[in-house]
Enzyme design. Sequence first.
Site, PDB file in Angstrom:
ATOM      1  N   CYS A   1       4.446  22.730  -5.018  1.00 34.17           N
ATOM      2  CA  CYS A   1       5.617  23.188  -4.257  1.00 34.17           C
ATOM      3  C   CYS A   1       5.413  24.663  -3.924  1.00 34.17           C
ATOM      4  O   CYS A   1       6.044  25.544  -4.512  1.00 34.17           O
ATOM      5  CB  CYS A   1       6.895  22.966  -5.057  1.00 34.17           C
ATOM      6  SG  CYS A   1       7.270  21.238  -5.366  1.00 34.17           S
TER       7      CYS A   1
ATOM      8  N   CYS B   1       9.292  17.632 -14.127  1.00 34.75           N
ATOM      9  CA  CYS B   1       9.244  18.163 -12.760  1.00 34.75           C
ATOM     10  C   CYS B   1      10.622  18.071 -12.118  1.00 34.75           C
ATOM     11  O   CYS B   1      11.288  17.030 -12.186  1.00 34.75           O
ATOM     12  CB  CYS B   1       8.223  17.380 -11.939  1.00 34.75           C
ATOM     13  SG  CYS B   1       8.220  17.784 -10.174  1.00 34.75           S
TER      14      CYS B   1
ATOM     15  N   CYS C   1       1.307  24.418 -11.903  1.00 34.21           N
ATOM     16  CA  CYS C   1       1.375  23.488 -10.772  1.00 34.21           C
ATOM     17  C   CYS C   1       1.834  24.272  -9.551  1.00 34.21           C
ATOM     18  O   CYS C   1       2.895  24.900  -9.576  1.00 34.21           O
ATOM     19  CB  CYS C   1       2.347  22.341 -11.060  1.00 34.21           C
ATOM     20  SG  CYS C   1       2.578  21.226  -9.644  1.00 34.21           S
TER      21      CYS C   1
ATOM     22  N   ASN D   1       5.318   5.000  14.295  1.00 33.96           N
ATOM     23  CA  ASN D   1       5.479   5.795  13.073  1.00 33.96           C
ATOM     24  C   ASN D   1       4.123   5.872  12.374  1.00 33.96           C
ATOM     25  O   ASN D   1       3.919   5.277  11.320  1.00 33.96           O
ATOM     26  CB  ASN D   1       6.543   5.152  12.168  1.00 33.96           C
ATOM     27  CG  ASN D   1       6.729   5.922  10.874  1.00 33.96           C
ATOM     28  OD1 ASN D   1       6.604   7.141  10.841  1.00 33.96           O
ATOM     29  ND2 ASN D   1       7.008   5.205   9.796  1.00 33.96           N
TER      30      ASN D   1
ATOM     31  N   GLN E   1       8.899   5.797   2.025  1.00 33.84           N
ATOM     32  CA  GLN E   1       9.278   7.209   2.050  1.00 33.84           C
ATOM     33  C   GLN E   1       9.675   7.681   0.650  1.00 33.84           C
ATOM     34  O   GLN E   1      10.334   6.956  -0.101  1.00 33.84           O
ATOM     35  CB  GLN E   1      10.442   7.435   3.020  1.00 33.84           C
ATOM     36  CG  GLN E   1      10.107   7.169   4.476  1.00 33.84           C
ATOM     37  CD  GLN E   1       9.245   8.269   5.096  1.00 33.84           C
ATOM     38  OE1 GLN E   1       8.817   9.193   4.423  1.00 33.84           O
ATOM     39  NE2 GLN E   1       8.982   8.156   6.388  1.00 33.84           N
TER      40      GLN E   1
ATOM     41  N   CYS F   1       4.874  12.494  10.820  1.00 34.24           N
ATOM     42  CA  CYS F   1       4.830  13.304   9.598  1.00 34.24           C
ATOM     43  C   CYS F   1       3.838  14.453   9.753  1.00 34.24           C
ATOM     44  O   CYS F   1       3.565  15.178   8.798  1.00 34.24           O
ATOM     45  CB  CYS F   1       4.481  12.443   8.386  1.00 34.24           C
ATOM     46  SG  CYS F   1       2.884  11.603   8.510  1.00 34.24           S
TER      47      CYS F   1
ATOM     48  N   PHE G   1       2.937   0.521  13.490  1.00 35.95           N
ATOM     49  CA  PHE G   1       2.775   1.191  12.189  1.00 35.95           C
ATOM     50  C   PHE G   1       4.086   1.028  11.411  1.00 35.95           C
ATOM     51  O   PHE G   1       4.622   1.987  10.861  1.00 35.95           O
ATOM     52  CB  PHE G   1       2.443   2.679  12.351  1.00 35.95           C
ATOM     53  CG  PHE G   1       1.297   2.980  13.278  1.00 35.95           C
ATOM     54  CD1 PHE G   1      -0.011   2.967  12.810  1.00 35.95           C
ATOM     55  CD2 PHE G   1       1.527   3.281  14.612  1.00 35.95           C
ATOM     56  CE1 PHE G   1      -1.066   3.260  13.669  1.00 35.95           C
ATOM     57  CE2 PHE G   1       0.481   3.575  15.475  1.00 35.95           C
ATOM     58  CZ  PHE G   1      -0.825   3.559  15.002  1.00 35.95           C
TER      59      PHE G   1
ATOM     60  N   GLU H   1       1.754  -3.835  11.412  1.00 32.80           N
ATOM     61  CA  GLU H   1       1.328  -2.968  10.305  1.00 32.80           C
ATOM     62  C   GLU H   1       0.060  -3.558   9.699  1.00 32.80           C
ATOM     63  O   GLU H   1      -0.029  -4.772   9.512  1.00 32.80           O
ATOM     64  CB  GLU H   1       2.440  -2.891   9.247  1.00 32.80           C
ATOM     65  CG  GLU H   1       2.036  -2.358   7.903  1.00 32.80           C
ATOM     66  CD  GLU H   1       1.584  -0.909   7.947  1.00 32.80           C
ATOM     67  OE1 GLU H   1       0.575  -0.598   7.295  1.00 32.80           O
ATOM     68  OE2 GLU H   1       2.239  -0.097   8.636  1.00 32.80           O
TER      69      GLU H   1
ATOM     70  N   CYS I   1      11.152  27.133 -11.194  1.00 29.88           N
ATOM     71  CA  CYS I   1      10.286  26.098 -11.762  1.00 29.88           C
ATOM     72  C   CYS I   1       9.299  26.749 -12.718  1.00 29.88           C
ATOM     73  O   CYS I   1       8.468  27.573 -12.303  1.00 29.88           O
ATOM     74  CB  CYS I   1       9.543  25.364 -10.649  1.00 29.88           C
ATOM     75  SG  CYS I   1       8.294  24.210 -11.262  1.00 29.88           S
TER      76      CYS I   1
END
Length: 390
Positions: free
Chosen positions: A23, A100, A20, A322, A225, A349, A254, A275, A12
Amino acid sequence: MSAAIVNAVKQCGYFNQGQCLSCRHIQQPLAQQVAVKTQTLLQLLAPFIPANSAELFLPPITGDDSGFRNKAKMVVLGAAHEPVLGIVSPSGEAVDLCDCLLYPADMQALLHRLTRFVQQAGLPPYRVDKAKGELKFILLTRSQVRGEYLLRFVLRSHNGIERIERELPALLAEYPQIKVVSVNIQPVHMAILEGDEEIFLTENTRLEERFNHVPLFIRPKSFFQTNPQVAAQLYQTAREWVAEFSPRSLWDLFCGVGGFGLHCASKDITLTGIEIEAEAIACAQMSAQMMGLENVQFMALDSTDFAKGKSAADKPDLIIVNPPRRGIGEALCQSLSEFAPKAILYSSCNPKTLAKDLEHIQGYHLTKVQLFDLFPHTDHFEVLAMLVKD
């Protein structure tokens, strides 16, 4: 995924030049990244795993290491005659991120076209240092099912709307796959992505996505997502794990736009989805209607408050949670323990808060854990954990 792809290292230019650093692990082979994440997960969940039970950790699920991301959040920098869509580099320079590697090729091309759109419309980028200008962000979301787009312009005020409307017909003629266009008004001089007011410039107000034949809808403010390829496998895995318990009733807490609950639902299952974001609930209701599901109720409520208001008599056979990165919290952990459903499916997550929540969920043990690498080149990942009543 082939071994050649797994063991390759992405080159990259943005990262190599220090422009940047998002990542942060992009110079490591994907297989190595996933191995480190797996070890992190094993260490965090070790207190909850009985001796000689390593088999409950299923092999990690990975996807492509480039071209996988369906959402771009571009800061608009530069000047009206020479706009830049991207980020401010660590050294303070405006960096164009239209190329990107995380974005599919068609998305990269559209981002370049949107740079010209800003120039043609004469929209002055918002200057944080001077608190002047109009256009703060361009937010672009892509549906993989048809390659269609939801495009949002985040403005400081209503002043730029007329310029956007003037140039929009030409853009839509060139890119008919842009199905939803809106303007969000964010008047506050703070690092806030969006404001309360959303103004649609197209008749259509939602973008359709489809995972595993389940229709899902995306509206401007609903969470979705960002890695469709791996997300589809996450939802399918949840469906298979839940089916093993043959539940007649489900809670999806959620629930967002309903991805988990709708994958697990059938005409014989009573599903309740909770939610706090009303836009997401509207999307979930639309999906349920399209699927012909009648024993389904989606409500815009706080998940913890919803659970507190229920008695043990209301408990479902299985509960799906979630939560956002903060986890479900001690109060909801206590409610789940008191309801004592057959099983709890926890999608996390943030494995640190998952581990913290597991300390407070009483009377359950882990039977399956699987890592889903939705966020290549970063420290982040998703975890699916099945808890079964002792």
